[in-house]
Scaffold this motif. Structure first.
Motif, PDB file in Angstrom:
ATOM      1  N   LYS A 205      45.512  38.247  35.695  1.00  0.00           N
ATOM      2  CA  LYS A 205      46.107  39.406  36.360  1.00  0.00           C
ATOM      3  C   LYS A 205      47.244  38.999  37.289  1.00  0.00           C
ATOM      4  N   LYS A 206      47.007  38.990  38.594  1.00  0.00           N
ATOM      5  CA  LYS A 206      48.121  38.716  39.519  1.00  0.00           C
ATOM      6  C   LYS A 206      48.609  37.276  39.400  1.00  0.00           C
ATOM      7  N   CYS A 207      47.675  36.335  39.198  1.00  0.00           N
ATOM      8  CA  CYS A 207      48.063  34.912  39.218  1.00  0.00           C
ATOM      9  C   CYS A 207      49.025  34.594  38.078  1.00  0.00           C
ATOM     10  N   GLU A 225      56.595  42.571  36.476  1.00  0.00           N
ATOM     11  CA  GLU A 225      56.570  43.478  37.619  1.00  0.00           C
ATOM     12  C   GLU A 225      55.215  44.134  37.883  1.00  0.00           C
ATOM     13  N   HIS A 226      54.993  44.471  39.156  1.00  0.00           N
ATOM     14  CA  HIS A 226      53.760  45.138  39.584  1.00  0.00           C
ATOM     15  C   HIS A 226      53.943  46.646  39.393  1.00  0.00           C
ATOM     16  N   MET A 227      53.951  47.065  38.132  1.00  0.00           N
ATOM     17  CA  MET A 227      54.310  48.441  37.811  1.00  0.00           C
ATOM     18  C   MET A 227      53.382  49.060  36.767  1.00  0.00           C
ATOM     19  N   PRO A 247      52.478  49.515  45.975  1.00  0.00           N
ATOM     20  CA  PRO A 247      51.543  48.472  46.417  1.00  0.00           C
ATOM     21  C   PRO A 247      50.128  48.765  45.922  1.00  0.00           C
ATOM     22  N   SER A 248      49.256  47.749  45.962  1.00  0.00           N
ATOM     23  CA  SER A 248      47.864  47.907  45.535  1.00  0.00           C
ATOM     24  C   SER A 248      47.212  49.073  46.275  1.00  0.00           C
ATOM     25  N   ALA A 249      46.424  49.841  45.521  1.00  0.00           N
ATOM     26  CA  ALA A 249      45.652  50.954  46.082  1.00  0.00           C
ATOM     27  C   ALA A 249      46.532  52.066  46.662  1.00  0.00           C
ATOM     28  N   GLY A 251      47.814  54.429  44.316  1.00  0.00           N
ATOM     29  CA  GLY A 251      47.795  55.500  43.326  1.00  0.00           C
ATOM     30  C   GLY A 251      48.496  55.207  42.003  1.00  0.00           C
ATOM     31  N   LYS A 252      48.723  53.934  41.662  1.00  0.00           N
ATOM     32  CA  LYS A 252      49.345  53.639  40.362  1.00  0.00           C
ATOM     33  C   LYS A 252      48.465  54.138  39.226  1.00  0.00           C
ATOM     34  N   THR A 253      47.162  53.872  39.336  1.00  0.00           N
ATOM     35  CA  THR A 253      46.252  54.286  38.262  1.00  0.00           C
ATOM     36  C   THR A 253      46.272  55.811  38.123  1.00  0.00           C
ATOM     37  N   ASP A 276      48.600  50.477  33.962  1.00  0.00           N
ATOM     38  CA  ASP A 276      48.401  51.010  35.314  1.00  0.00           C
ATOM     39  C   ASP A 276      48.698  49.994  36.408  1.00  0.00           C
ATOM     40  N   ASP A 277      49.116  48.769  36.021  1.00  0.00           N
ATOM     41  CA  ASP A 277      49.282  47.773  37.092  1.00  0.00           C
ATOM     42  C   ASP A 277      50.436  46.804  36.876  1.00  0.00           C
ATOM     43  N   ILE A 278      50.640  46.382  35.630  1.00  0.00           N
ATOM     44  CA  ILE A 278      51.624  45.315  35.400  1.00  0.00           C
ATOM     45  C   ILE A 278      52.508  45.657  34.203  1.00  0.00           C
TER      46      ILE A 278
HETATM   47 MN    MN Z   1      47.891  45.900  41.541  1.00  0.00          MN
END
Ligand code: MN
Ligand code: SAT
Length: 582
Positions: A205-207, A225-227, A247-249, A251-253, A276-278
Motif C-alpha cells: 500500500k503506502k510503502c 498518487e494518493h488519489m 488526506p487519509s480519512a 472521505g476518499k472512499t 479509493d486510495d491510490i
Molecule cells: Mn490513504
C-alpha cells in the motif's frame, strides 16, 4: 517456489537472518486462505463474525499501541538527507544497517515466514509492478490477499528474470520502541518491523505503491498518487474519469462510491468506482493521461460508514471482509459509531471489553475485495486503465478554501496541490484536528524530496499539453461562525463533480478570482437541495484577508525547500500575492 533466481536467493538470505521455523510460499488460493484463517481463529488472531449474516468475515483486534500509521517511525533511507527532503524523516543506509537490521536477527524464531508475491495493478498491464513481501504475520497475508492480486498472478507477471520491490516485514515484539518502517528508494526496498497495522505492515500500500513507486515514477516518467479514481456517468451514458487526492480519512472512499441524490439518480447520473486510495498515472499512446488502481481491495475507515453515508461500502463489507478494531454486537456482527443500530446497549468495544466510548477505534478499518462493491467500474481490470479528465485536490478546512475552484492552468494546478492544507485525522498517531500543509495529500507518502516531486509534476503537465487533465480544488468541510458544516457532503458532492465535468467540457459558469475560477452563484446545480439563505455565498466566498495570511503560511512552507523549490512554484506564489493585492 519460483524460477526467479534473484527471488530465491533473497528469500534464503532473509531466512538465514530472521530464522523462521518454516518458510511458506503463498499461491493466493482459496485452500491456502482457508488454512491460514483456520489457524488464526484457533490461536485467537481472528474472531469469527456471525457467519450467517457476515459469511467469510472475521475480526482482528490489534495491539492497543498499534492502531495507526506511525509517521514519526517512518523513514526514507536515501543516499543523502537532501534526497529525502525536509518533509521526511531521514535515516542513512548505514544507520539503518546498524540500528534497524539487527532487530530482524532471529525475529521470526518459532514463526512461519510467508513469501507473499503480489501484483500492483491489473494482470497483463504494462503499468503493473510486482512486489514480494516476506512477513511473519498471517493476518498481513490474509489482508494482502484482499488488497492485491496475490500469488500466481504476481509470479506469472514476474517471470524468471523480472524485477520486484523487496519488502521485509516482521511483527518483532510489537513495541513502538523497536518499531521502524524504512524505505530505500534507490534499492526499491522496504524494511518494516514492530507493527502489524495497516500501512505500516501491508507493504504493497503506502510503502510500495506510494513511497517507492514515487521515485520510480520520477525516473520513468509517471505519477504514483494518493488519489481515488472514479468514473462519472452522465444521463447520455458517457463516462468521464477523475482522480482526487485527499488526506487519509477525509472521505476518499465515500467519494469514490458516491450515490447521486434522488433528482440526479433518476436522470441517469452514476458514479463508478475504479479506486479509493491510490492512482498510478501514465501517458497512453493517444497522449492522454491514464490511471490504474494498483490495489484490488479497500482498506476503508469504518466509523461513520453507514447505509446513509456510503451504501456501496456497506454492501461491499457484507462478506469475505476482515474487520480490524471495530466493535461487535452480541451476535458477533460488526458495529461502529455512525452505523445503523449503533445505540444497541450491548456492544463489545474494539479492545474486547464493555464499551466506554469510542466503541470502535476511530481508525478501525474494513478490508474488502473491490469486486464486491456494487459500484465497481467495468474498467477495473482494464490493463490500459482509464483516461483522466480532471484531477481534484481537497483538504479538510474549516475556513479559507471555498467549496470548489478551478486552477488557471497546469502549473497553477500544481501550486494548488503543493499548497494544500488539512486538519489531521485519526489515520496517523498524533494530535487530531490541527491544520498542517499536506501537499497533494502526499506529506506522509512522498518517498523523495518534495521540491523535486513538484518539479516532476510540472514536467508531466508540459508533456500532456492540451491533453493534460484540468486541475481543481474542493473543500467539503467549510464551517460557519457556529462551527457547523456548511455543505451536506456525501451524495450531494455529485453537484460539485457535475460542475467540474461542465468545466472540463468547456461549459459551466464561473467567475475569475485571485485564487482561480469559482462557480457563479448558480454555477452549481442546487435543485432539490435545501440550503439556507446565503449558504452558497458563504461556501464560495473568498476572504482576501484570510488568503493573504494563507500566502504567508505558504511562503514559510516553501522556504523549507530552499534550492529544491521549482522556480515555477515561487512564481505562482508571487502572482497570487499580486492578484490578492489588486
Ligand atoms: Mn490513504
Ligand atoms: O493505514 S493506511 O496507511 O493503510 C490507511 C491510510 O492511512 O490511509
Amino acid at each position: 517456489m519460483s524460477a526467479n533466481e534473484k527471488l530465491a536467493k533473497w528469500v534464503n538470505e532473509v531466512a538465514s537472518v530472521t530464522q523462521p521455523e518454516r518458510v511458506a510460499w503463498c499461491d493466493g488460493s482459496e485452500d491456502e486462505n482457508r488454512r491460514l484463517i483456520e489457524g488464526m481463529v484457533k490461536d485467537g488472531t481472528l474472531l469469527e463474525m456471525n457467519q450467517s449474516k457476515y459469511p467469510g468475515c472475521y475480526l482482528h483486534r490489534s495491539h492497543t499501541t498499534d492502531v495507526a500509521r506511525t509517521e514519526h517511525l517512518t523513514f526514507i533511507c536515501s543516499k543523502t538527507k537532501d534526497d529525502a527532503g525536509p518533509t521526511n524523516n531521514w535515516m542513512s543506509t548505514d544507520e539503518a544497517k546498524t540500528r534497524v537490521w539487527p532487530l530482524f536477527q532471529g525475529a521470526m524464531k518459532g514463526r512461519t515466514m510467508f513469501v507473499v508475491p503480489y501484483l500492483m495493478g491489473p494482470a497483463g498491464s504494462p503499468y503493473s509492478k510486482v512486489g514480494i513481501e516476506l512477513t511473519d504475520s498471517p493476518y498481513v497475508v490474509a489482508n494482502m490477499r484482499i488488497m492485491t492480486r496475490m500469488g500466481k498472478a504476481a509470479l506469472d507477471h514476474l517471470g524468471a528474470r523480472g524485477d520486484f520491490c523487496k519488502g521485509l516485514h516482521s511483527l518483532g515484539d510489537l513495541s513502538p520502541e523497536r518499531r521502524f518502517i524504512c524505505h530505500f528508494p534507490e534499492a526499491r526496498e522496504i524494511w518494516s518491523i514492530g507493527s502489524g497495522y495497516g500501512g505500516n505492515a501491508l507493504l504493497g500500500k503506502k510503502c510500495f505503491a506510494l513511497r517507492i513507486a514515487g521515485p520510480m515514477g520520477r525516473d520513468e516518467g509517471w505519477l504514483a498518487e494518493h488519489m481515488l479514481i472514479l468514473g462519472l456517468e452522465d444521463p447520455q451514458g458517457q463516462v468521464t474519469y477523475m482522480c482526487a487526492a485527499f488526506p487519509s480519512a477525509c472521505g476518499k472512499t465515500n467519494l469514490a462510491m458516491l450515490i447521486p441524490p434522488e433528482g440526479f439518480k433518476s436522470k441517469g447520473w452514476k458514479v463508478w468506482t475504479v479506486g479509493d486510495d491510490i492512482s498510478w498515472m501514465h501517458y497512453g499512446p493517444d497522449g492522454r493521461l491514464y490511471a490504474i488502481n494498483p490495489e484490488a481491495g479497500f482498506f476503508g475507515v469504518a466509523p461513520g460508514t453507514s447505509d446513509q453515508t456510503n451504501p456501496n461500502a456497506m454492501a461491499a463489507v457484507k462478506k469475505n471482509t476482515i474487520f480490524t478494531n471495530v466493535a461487535v454486537t452480541e451476535d458477533m456482527c460488526p458495529i461502529w459509531e455512525g452505523m445503523e443500530g449503533f445505540s444497541l446497549p450491548k456492544v463489545t468495544d474494539w479492545t474486547g471489553k464493555a464499551w466506554p466510548p469510542p466503541a470502535a477505534h476511530p481508525n478501525s478499518r474494513f478490508t474488502a475485495p473491490a469486486k464486491q462493491c456494487p459500484s465497481v467500474s467495468k474498467e477495473f481490470d482494464n490493463p490500459q486503465g482509464v483516461p483522466i479528465s480532471a484531477i481534484i485536490f481537497g483538504g479538510r478546512r474549516a475556513k479559507v478554501a471555498p467549496l470548489v475552484y478551478q486552477s488557471m492552468n497546469w502549473a497553477h494546478g500544481v501550486f494548488l496541490g503543493a499548497t494544500m492544507a488539512s486538519e489531521t485525522t485519526a489515520a496517523a498517531t498524533g494530535q487530531v484536528g490541527v491544520v498542517r500543509r499536506d501537499p497533494m495529500a502526499m506529506l506522509p507518502f512522498c518517498g523523495y524530496n518534495m521540491g523535486d516531486y513538484w518539479g516532476h509534476w510540472l514536467k508531466m503537465g508540459e508533456r500532456g499539453g492540451d491533453k493534460a487533465p484540468k486541475i481543481f480544488h474542493v473543500n467539503w468541510f467549510r464551517r460557519d461562525v457556529n462551527n457547523k458544516f456548511l455543505w451536506p457532503g456525501f451524495g450531494e458532492n455529485l453537484r460539485v463533480l457535475k460542475w467540474i465535468l461542465d468545466r472540463v467540457q468547456g461549459k459551466g459558469s464561473a467567475v475569475e478570482t485571485p485564487i482561480g475560477s469559482v462557480p457563479t452563484g448558480d454555477g452549481i446545480d442546487t435543485a432539490g437541495l435545501k440550503l439556507g439563505a446565503g449558504v452558497m455565498d458563504q461556501l464560495l466566498a473568498i476572504d482576501r484577508q484570510a488568503w493573504k495570511e494563507e500566502t504567508r503560511g505558504i511562503q514559510e512552507f516553501f522556504g523549507k525547500f530552499g534550492e529544491r523549490l521549482p522556480a515555477a512554484m515561487r512564481e505562482q506564489l508571487e502572482q497570487l500575492k499580486k492578484r490578492l493585492a489588486k
